[in-house]
Design a protein around this motif. Structure first.
Motif, PDB file in Angstrom:
ATOM      1  N   GLY A  40       7.707 -44.156  10.029  1.00 34.79           N
ATOM      2  CA  GLY A  40       8.221 -45.825   9.930  1.00 34.79           C
ATOM      3  C   GLY A  40       7.309 -46.503   9.202  1.00 34.79           C
ATOM      4  N   PRO A  41       7.621 -47.452   8.979  1.00 35.00           N
ATOM      5  CA  PRO A  41       7.477 -48.556   8.210  1.00 35.00           C
ATOM      6  C   PRO A  41       5.419 -48.299   8.517  1.00 35.00           C
ATOM      7  N   GLY A  42       4.492 -48.033   7.223  1.00 35.71           N
ATOM      8  CA  GLY A  42       3.788 -48.184   6.993  1.00 35.71           C
ATOM      9  C   GLY A  42       2.774 -46.736   7.842  1.00 35.71           C
ATOM     10  N   GLN A  43       3.557 -45.781   8.032  1.00 38.42           N
ATOM     11  CA  GLN A  43       3.084 -44.919   8.919  1.00 38.42           C
ATOM     12  C   GLN A  43       3.466 -43.817   8.563  1.00 38.42           C
ATOM     13  N   GLU A  44       2.838 -42.414   8.653  1.00 39.03           N
ATOM     14  CA  GLU A  44       2.988 -41.157   8.647  1.00 39.03           C
ATOM     15  C   GLU A  44       4.441 -40.489   8.853  1.00 39.03           C
ATOM     16  N   ARG A  45       4.762 -39.633   8.638  1.00 40.51           N
ATOM     17  CA  ARG A  45       5.575 -38.602   9.009  1.00 40.51           C
ATOM     18  C   ARG A  45       5.123 -38.199  10.194  1.00 40.51           C
ATOM     19  N   GLU A  46       6.188 -38.002  11.192  1.00 44.24           N
ATOM     20  CA  GLU A  46       5.436 -38.201  12.187  1.00 44.24           C
ATOM     21  C   GLU A  46       6.375 -35.907  13.124  1.00 44.24           C
ATOM     22  N   PHE A  47       6.447 -35.452  13.360  1.00 48.98           N
ATOM     23  CA  PHE A  47       7.528 -34.606  14.437  1.00 48.98           C
ATOM     24  C   PHE A  47       7.779 -35.296  15.160  1.00 48.98           C
ATOM     25  N   VAL A  48       9.503 -34.733  15.352  1.00 49.40           N
ATOM     26  CA  VAL A  48      10.197 -35.732  16.493  1.00 49.40           C
ATOM     27  C   VAL A  48      10.342 -34.074  17.938  1.00 49.40           C
ATOM     28  N   ALA A  49      10.935 -33.240  16.855  1.00 51.29           N
ATOM     29  CA  ALA A  49      11.629 -32.271  17.873  1.00 51.29           C
ATOM     30  C   ALA A  49      12.040 -31.186  17.004  1.00 51.29           C
ATOM     31  N   ALA A  50      12.398 -29.638  17.454  1.00 47.41           N
ATOM     32  CA  ALA A  50      12.751 -28.754  16.976  1.00 47.41           C
ATOM     33  C   ALA A  50      13.699 -27.885  17.505  1.00 47.41           C
ATOM     34  N   ILE A  51      14.045 -26.625  17.212  1.00 50.49           N
ATOM     35  CA  ILE A  51      14.632 -25.639  18.063  1.00 50.49           C
ATOM     36  C   ILE A  51      14.766 -24.658  17.025  1.00 50.49           C
ATOM     37  N   SER A  52      15.047 -23.802  17.978  1.00 53.25           N
ATOM     38  CA  SER A  52      14.515 -22.699  17.751  1.00 53.25           C
ATOM     39  C   SER A  52      16.291 -21.341  16.957  1.00 53.25           C
ATOM     40  N   ARG A  53      15.753 -21.178  16.677  1.00 52.94           N
ATOM     41  CA  ARG A  53      17.959 -20.504  15.639  1.00 52.94           C
ATOM     42  C   ARG A  53      18.573 -20.302  16.532  1.00 52.94           C
ATOM     43  N   SER A  54      18.274 -19.735  17.479  1.00 56.10           N
ATOM     44  CA  SER A  54      19.669 -19.688  18.488  1.00 56.10           C
ATOM     45  C   SER A  54      19.768 -20.744  19.245  1.00 56.10           C
ATOM     46  N   GLY A  55      19.022 -21.542  19.208  1.00 55.70           N
ATOM     47  CA  GLY A  55      19.094 -22.839  20.442  1.00 55.70           C
ATOM     48  C   GLY A  55      18.581 -22.682  22.064  1.00 55.70           C
ATOM     49  N   GLY A  56      17.882 -21.610  22.035  1.00 58.85           N
ATOM     50  CA  GLY A  56      17.523 -21.488  22.815  1.00 58.85           C
ATOM     51  C   GLY A  56      16.411 -22.259  23.491  1.00 58.85           C
ATOM     52  N   SER A  57      15.716 -22.099  22.468  1.00 55.43           N
ATOM     53  CA  SER A  57      13.859 -22.530  22.691  1.00 55.43           C
ATOM     54  C   SER A  57      14.122 -24.189  21.752  1.00 55.43           C
ATOM     55  N   THR A  58      13.760 -25.016  22.726  1.00 58.03           N
ATOM     56  CA  THR A  58      13.428 -26.612  22.131  1.00 58.03           C
ATOM     57  C   THR A  58      11.931 -27.418  22.222  1.00 58.03           C
ATOM     58  N   TYR A  59      11.712 -28.159  21.843  1.00 59.26           N
ATOM     59  CA  TYR A  59      10.014 -28.558  22.330  1.00 59.26           C
ATOM     60  C   TYR A  59      10.103 -30.532  20.934  1.00 59.26           C
ATOM     61  N   ALA A  98      14.867 -27.108   7.708  1.00 64.13           N
ATOM     62  CA  ALA A  98      14.929 -26.377   8.099  1.00 64.13           C
ATOM     63  C   ALA A  98      14.225 -24.928   7.484  1.00 64.13           C
ATOM     64  N   ARG A  99      14.161 -24.213   8.284  1.00 64.43           N
ATOM     65  CA  ARG A  99      12.525 -23.348   7.197  1.00 64.43           C
ATOM     66  C   ARG A  99      13.962 -22.063   8.058  1.00 64.43           C
ATOM     67  N   THR A 100      14.083 -20.624   7.581  1.00 62.67           N
ATOM     68  CA  THR A 100      13.938 -19.440   7.728  1.00 62.67           C
ATOM     69  C   THR A 100      13.064 -18.691   8.697  1.00 62.67           C
ATOM     70  N   THR A 101      13.343 -18.354  10.137  1.00 58.19           N
ATOM     71  CA  THR A 101      11.980 -17.081  11.159  1.00 58.19           C
ATOM     72  C   THR A 101      13.338 -16.032  10.844  1.00 58.19           C
ATOM     73  N   TYR A 102      12.655 -15.152  10.779  1.00 58.41           N
ATOM     74  CA  TYR A 102      13.278 -13.432  11.968  1.00 58.41           C
ATOM     75  C   TYR A 102      13.288 -13.821  13.119  1.00 58.41           C
ATOM     76  N   ASN A 103      12.509 -14.677  13.868  1.00 62.12           N
ATOM     77  CA  ASN A 103      12.465 -14.587  15.422  1.00 62.12           C
ATOM     78  C   ASN A 103      13.163 -15.770  15.821  1.00 62.12           C
ATOM     79  N   ARG A 104      14.190 -15.365  16.758  1.00 67.21           N
ATOM     80  CA  ARG A 104      15.303 -16.332  17.140  1.00 67.21           C
ATOM     81  C   ARG A 104      14.973 -17.155  18.085  1.00 67.21           C
TER      82      ARG A 104
END
Length: 127
Positions: A40-59, A98-104
């Protein structure tokens, strides 16, 4: 390698919705865990959401839980961020990573854990 490209941002009124899209080039999209961040304006970058390779895990970050939904379509090399009940404080540039990972089933919530970043898409919420 992948190159994320975000789209779908815009100007909306509070309470509205947007669907952000991140298209990633490359034939091995399914090898990448994906995430959304915002700054956001004048703010640091922040995490919003993440998803695993398979799509089965989200955070999700606590600030968006229940309003934002991350999903992916590996056949289309695309990850989505559905944003509902937008608030003025959601105004930010939204980045796909994006990043690679062996863990689905693993997801990643820290910026330094990601290797590839898009240019961002602006979301502006008016009150």
């Amino acid at each position: 390698q992948v190159q994320p490209v975000e789209s779908g941002g815009g100007m909306v009124q509070a309470g509205g919705s947007l669907r952000l899209r991140c298209a990633a080039s490359g034939r091995t999209f399914s090898n990448y865990a994906m995430g959304w961040f915002r700054q956001g304006p004048g703010q640091e970058r922040e995490f919003v959401a993440a998803i695993s390779r398979s799509g089965g895990s989200t955070y999700y970050a606590d600030s968006v839980k229940g309003r934002f939904t991350i999903s992916r379509d590996n056949a289309k090399n695309t990850v989505y961020l559905q944003i509902n009940s937008l608030k003025p404080e959601d105004t930010a540039v939204y980045y796909c990573a994006a990043r690679t990972t062996y863990n689905r089933t693993r997801y990643f919530a820290e910026g330094p854990e990601y290797d590839y970043w898009g240019q961002g898409t602006q979301v502006t919420v008016s009150s």
